[in-house]
Every structure is written in C-alpha cells, then in structure tokens.
Design a protein around this motif. Sequence first.
Motif, PDB file in Angstrom:
ATOM      1  N   SER A   2      27.572  51.078 -46.354  1.00 42.40           N
ATOM      2  CA  SER A   2      28.354  49.914 -46.751  1.00 42.40           C
ATOM      3  C   SER A   2      29.843  50.212 -46.655  1.00 42.40           C
ATOM      4  CB  SER A   2      28.021  49.516 -48.187  1.00 42.40           C
ATOM      5  OG  SER A   2      28.925  48.537 -48.638  1.00 42.40           O
ATOM      6  N   LEU A   3      30.559  49.341 -45.950  1.00 40.34           N
ATOM      7  CA  LEU A   3      32.018  49.499 -45.854  1.00 40.34           C
ATOM      8  C   LEU A   3      32.715  49.015 -47.105  1.00 40.34           C
ATOM      9  CD1 LEU A   3      32.563  48.397 -42.190  1.00 40.34           C
ATOM     10  CD2 LEU A   3      32.804  50.666 -43.135  1.00 40.34           C
ATOM     11  N   ASN A   4      31.939  48.423 -48.000  1.00 43.21           N
ATOM     12  CA  ASN A   4      32.529  47.888 -49.225  1.00 43.21           C
ATOM     13  C   ASN A   4      32.695  48.961 -50.291  1.00 43.21           C
ATOM     14  OD1 ASN A   4      33.648  45.658 -50.285  1.00 43.21           O
ATOM     15  ND2 ASN A   4      31.759  44.802 -51.115  1.00 43.21           N
ATOM     16  N   TYR A  34      35.692  52.911 -37.753  1.00 45.35           N
ATOM     17  CA  TYR A  34      36.548  51.727 -37.672  1.00 45.35           C
ATOM     18  C   TYR A  34      37.619  51.905 -36.594  1.00 45.35           C
ATOM     19  CZ  TYR A  34      40.504  54.020 -39.924  1.00 45.35           C
ATOM     20  OH  TYR A  34      41.560  54.850 -40.195  1.00 45.35           O
ATOM     21  N   SER A 300      33.155  37.244 -44.672  1.00 46.26           N
ATOM     22  CA  SER A 300      32.363  38.322 -45.245  1.00 46.26           C
ATOM     23  C   SER A 300      33.101  39.647 -45.103  1.00 46.26           C
ATOM     24  CB  SER A 300      31.001  38.416 -44.554  1.00 46.26           C
ATOM     25  OG  SER A 300      31.162  38.680 -43.171  1.00 46.26           O
ATOM     26  N   ASN A 301      32.742  40.585 -45.960  1.00 47.20           N
ATOM     27  CA  ASN A 301      33.437  41.860 -45.999  1.00 47.20           C
ATOM     28  C   ASN A 301      32.742  42.850 -45.060  1.00 47.20           C
ATOM     29  OD1 ASN A 301      35.198  43.861 -46.735  1.00 47.20           O
ATOM     30  ND2 ASN A 301      34.075  44.434 -48.560  1.00 47.20           N
ATOM     31  N   THR A 302      32.946  42.673 -43.775  1.00 43.39           N
ATOM     32  CA  THR A 302      32.390  43.594 -42.795  1.00 43.39           C
ATOM     33  C   THR A 302      33.495  44.037 -41.858  1.00 43.39           C
ATOM     34  OG1 THR A 302      31.858  41.887 -41.163  1.00 43.39           O
ATOM     35  CG2 THR A 302      30.188  42.359 -42.850  1.00 43.39           C
ATOM     36  N   GLU A 304      33.342  44.025 -38.662  1.00 43.69           N
ATOM     37  CA  GLU A 304      33.430  43.056 -37.561  1.00 43.69           C
ATOM     38  C   GLU A 304      34.241  41.827 -37.961  1.00 43.69           C
ATOM     39  OE1 GLU A 304      30.462  45.961 -36.876  1.00 43.69           O
ATOM     40  OE2 GLU A 304      30.654  44.571 -38.589  1.00 43.69           O
ATOM     41  N   SER A 305      34.048  41.341 -39.176  1.00 43.05           N
ATOM     42  CA  SER A 305      34.796  40.151 -39.589  1.00 43.05           C
ATOM     43  C   SER A 305      36.272  40.468 -39.769  1.00 43.05           C
ATOM     44  CB  SER A 305      34.211  39.555 -40.866  1.00 43.05           C
ATOM     45  OG  SER A 305      34.368  40.427 -41.967  1.00 43.05           O
TER      46      SER A 305
END
Length: 430
Positions: A2-4, A34, A300-302, A304-305
């Motif tokens: 998870s990047l979060n 990233y 969204s918290n990704t 890509e987004s």
Amino acid sequence: MSLNKALVGALAVLCLGFVACEDDTKDYNEYNYYEDIELGELSAEAKQVRDYVMDDAIIAHRGSTFWAPEETEAAFRWARNMGADYLELDLQRTEDGFLLALHDGNLRRTSNIESVFPGSEDLPVSAFTLAELRELDAGSWFNEDEPENARSSFENQKICTLEEVLMIAQGYRIKRDSDGNPVKLNDGADWKGLYEMELDPLDNGNRPGIYAETKEPYLFGGMEDDLAEFLTEQGWNINSPGTLLEAPSGDEGKVAYTNGRFILQSFSRESIVKLETALPGIPKCMLLWLSESSGYVRPSNTLESLAEFINFSVEYNCHIAGPSIAGSPNYYDDLTEPWMNEMYHRAGMIVHAYSFDTEDQLRKYNGDYYYGGVSRFDDPDREVVGDYSYDVNENMFIDGGFTNLTDLSLEYYGRGANKTAQEVLDELGY
C-alpha cells in the motif's frame, strides 16, 4: 504494497526532539518504484511563469481563520501588516455580478443571515445582490466561535469584494464615518453596495500578492472570463501591460508589483482549463484533495492517480501543486509525503501545501527531522543527521504554504517585524 502507508522512520513525526525511531524505520528504497512512472514536465515557457512566484511564500489562508473573521477587511489588513506574502481568498459572484471573497457555499456559518433574511440561510451567494449582502454582519459569529480571540471591533465586519482585497494589498482600507460605519460610494436609493476606500494611515508598507481560488464552474458560469476582465480593469492582469499598475516609488519589487502578483488556484479541472484560456501566463495552482467525488482532482490515493493528476497539471500549465498536509487541527490526508513531493518537483512544479497551523507541521514538511531538528531558515548549510539508503534532498520538501497563522510561519521562517498577532491587531485599531 500500500502506498498509503507512511514511511515510518523518514516520514513520521519525530518521537522526541526530532530523534529518529530506528526500530520502526523502513527503507525508502521500498518505495522507489514511483521514480519509474512516466511523468510530463512543464515547458521552458511554463517554468518562466513558475519562477514569477517568490521562494518560500507565506500565504495567508482567508487572511486568517484564527485571529480575525475570515475573508473580512480585519483579516486581510492583519495579514498584510503581519507580513504575509499573499492574501488567499475564495472567489464567488453575486447576483448582480460582483466578485466576492467568501468560502462557504452559503452564508449560514459566517454571518447573521438567519435573522436578516430568514428562510434564505441555505441559498448560495449568487442569489443575493451586493447591497443585500452588505446588510449582513460577517464578524460577530467569530467572537462566538473564538471567544479567546474575540474583539468588539469585529462586530459588523462586512463581506469583502475582490476589489477591496486588491486595494488592501496596495495599502488602502475601507473609509468609515465617525461612528465606525463604512462610507457608501454613491449613496442613494440605487446604492450598489460599494464602499469608499482610502489610504490606510496604519499601513506598514507590506505589499502582498493575491492567491485566489475559483469555485466549481457550475456554480458561477463564466467566472474565469469575468475575472480576466476585472483584473485587466484593475491593473492586475500581467497579460495586459497597457493597464498594468506600476509600483509607486518605494514599492518596486514588492510582490503586488511583480509578475507573480496574482496566483490562480482551483480544485476544479474544468475551471483550470478555462483559466488557461482566459488568463494564460499567470501562475496557477492545482489543488489536491483526497476524495471519491469526481468533482475533485484526485479520486483515489494511488500512484497512478497521482501521476495522472500531475500530467493533467502539466498539460494545462499548472505551475504549482497544492496538496493537503496531515496533523492537528484539521487531520487532512497526507498528500505531501516526500515521495509525492519528488514527483511534483520532477514535473517541474513547485509545492504550496495547506494548511499550516502548528510548528510541528512546519518542521515536518520542511524536512527538519532529517537534519537533527535544524531548520534551513536557521542554518542554510545544515547537514543530514543519520544514515539513509536514499538521497535526502530539497525536492522531498515544500516550497511554501498556506497558513491560518501568518505570525507562526513568519517566526519559523525568521522573518517579520517581531510583533505578535495581537500587537498588530491593536495597532490596526481592532
């Protein structure tokens, strides 16, 4: 993975006195993928516009939400005399076409509309004329909400027009009669809601720029074109050199008389597209907010987004990323983590994060905990303390920030007139 998740050692708030918590430290290299994602980059021309913006800008969010009623004359005069680099405001438009500084979608929270216009509490600003809005008390609510900062002079503060904020930035104030009431311009049966302005005898010479947010286009159709026309008329549109205000003697080089005098910002992609057409060549900030709503820029918290957000920003010449920060008192999502900042910077953008209300936040997002708690404003040659398997560099941190406490940011940055917020309010007659 998870990047979060926070980069616990490198990204979390320090345990004690900015000492790293070694047992919890994760390797920043785990997140290095990233760096491999493809990003656009601002053009050379766009970077020239970006560089109109001063370094380490202190942006007075709504003037102040803490020391005075937000987006009123009191808040903006305080922020100017306190030493803010920019006065931040939210643009809305009245039924009769006047551009206003007001945040909320209605007037319930920040005025006495329930008693003045009962039954209209939830109507938008666009349902009222300027003259009607001037009937409202936009200050007394603050005294009730912030009793420790209450002042009787905040009672009956008025909603500000954009023109008034521009004038305040240039050293003016609203003219008042012997009873302290604003003097109406062209008073009469057809009064339009305008007040007379005068040179502020209590002005201290600071000349901040303006940092204005446009709301969703569906609320105010044509706002962007109206703003361009208005700024041209007022001498604040750098695309119109024939009408551009020249600095009075002694004000040369101050923010309000530079090419960075006016910065545009929005959460709305549609508004950003329209601003690029109506006001090209003016610095623009794309604001980020973590939400599933399609009305915001990042659904969204990704990774890509975030990359998609950055590439959109580059395509429409957004020179600044405006992400939220974590922590008290707002507890927003953290969209200003070091790896995120490195992505914004890799695209050529600068980072103006929101909103700074504590010293801990200022220290965290300026990276002090990597340097043993030493601020770059205290020691420009500070050195990294600790061993990291990744490069600790300035691209991990912010380039400026929105704050409700201009006084706090000035103290941290080592700037200002060494006066307290209360002293400045006292000097201004509040």
